[in-house]
Design a protein around this motif. Sequence first.
Motif, PDB file in Angstrom:
ATOM      1  N   ASN A  43       0.811  -1.224   0.000  1.00 47.86           N
ATOM      2  CA  ASN A  43       0.000   0.000   0.000  1.00 47.86           C
ATOM      3  C   ASN A  43       0.846   1.277   0.000  1.00 47.86           C
ATOM      4  O   ASN A  43       0.389   2.320   0.432  1.00 47.86           O
ATOM      5  CB  ASN A  43      -0.986   0.010   1.181  1.00 47.86           C
ATOM      6  CG  ASN A  43      -0.285  -0.109   2.516  1.00 47.86           C
ATOM      7  OD1 ASN A  43       0.934  -0.239   2.577  1.00 47.86           O
ATOM      8  ND2 ASN A  43      -1.037  -0.068   3.590  1.00 47.86           N
ATOM      9  N   GLN A 149      -5.343   1.507   1.771  1.00 49.79           N
ATOM     10  CA  GLN A 149      -5.813   0.266   1.168  1.00 49.79           C
ATOM     11  C   GLN A 149      -4.764  -0.225   0.171  1.00 49.79           C
ATOM     12  O   GLN A 149      -3.904   0.543  -0.264  1.00 49.79           O
ATOM     13  CB  GLN A 149      -7.147   0.482   0.451  1.00 49.79           C
ATOM     14  CG  GLN A 149      -7.099   1.607  -0.580  1.00 49.79           C
ATOM     15  CD  GLN A 149      -8.443   1.912  -1.204  1.00 49.79           C
ATOM     16  OE1 GLN A 149      -8.887   1.212  -2.091  1.00 49.79           O
ATOM     17  NE2 GLN A 149      -9.088   2.975  -0.714  1.00 49.79           N
ATOM     18  N   ASN A 150      -4.823  -1.506  -0.168  1.00 49.06           N
ATOM     19  CA  ASN A 150      -3.887  -2.049  -1.139  1.00 49.06           C
ATOM     20  C   ASN A 150      -4.234  -1.556  -2.540  1.00 49.06           C
ATOM     21  O   ASN A 150      -5.389  -1.308  -2.865  1.00 49.06           O
ATOM     22  CB  ASN A 150      -3.913  -3.573  -1.112  1.00 49.06           C
ATOM     23  CG  ASN A 150      -3.341  -4.136   0.178  1.00 49.06           C
ATOM     24  OD1 ASN A 150      -2.782  -3.402   0.990  1.00 49.06           O
ATOM     25  ND2 ASN A 150      -3.474  -5.428   0.372  1.00 49.06           N
TER      26      ASN A 150
END
Length: 228
Positions: A43, A149-150
């Motif tokens: 991330n 978030q990824n």
Amino acid sequence: MKFKSLFTATALAACAALTPVAQASYVLTFQGVTFTMDVVDANSLSLRIQNALSTTDADWAPATHFGAFSLKDLGLDFSVGNATAVATYFGINPNPTANGVRDDLNANGINDGADCEAQTNGQTGSVCFDFDPDVLLLDDMNFQIDFSQNYTIGANGPHLKVAFVDSQGDKVGSLLSQNLPFTASSTSSSGLASSSGDIPEPSSSGLALLGLGLVGASFALRRKSHQQ
């Protein structure tokens, strides 16, 4: 036996510090300026901009500051209420940051302090970072972008938009709007695009740790021989 365990643990720790980490690089040279984006982790990304101050290209040469940039094609969903993104510039102390907003840069709408305006309708699929005040242009500029978030980089690479501005914050030349093509999967001990000279490379740290372990082992052996 205790000495053997200590030596083994030290050696394993040193080897772990020396183990390289796979790193994907996306590089584009455009109008004499090189943009490099590297994967830091699941991330985080790093962005390096080189030769922006010294470029002789007539379009960007008058620029004195870096205004804003945006990223898309990362599979990010900023419609989620708690999604965040922060860009940190490593060049002056304290390091300035810019909070990302769910927006994109528009070539016709750039002006000082309002480069990025959060979209209220729909999802743009991009995130925009506006530094206020604008960052003084240098020939080697390093940013790290951290998402809550990824991300997933698309097949065509991340799409980068960059606005160079003058001392008044007005756009200089054309807005960069390009995909950064995949260049290589390199190996890096740190996983960062570039390392500050003030921070030892992990490989150096590993060697130092191994050296300390060997020195300790030497003292332990010497002490044991004296006791016998």
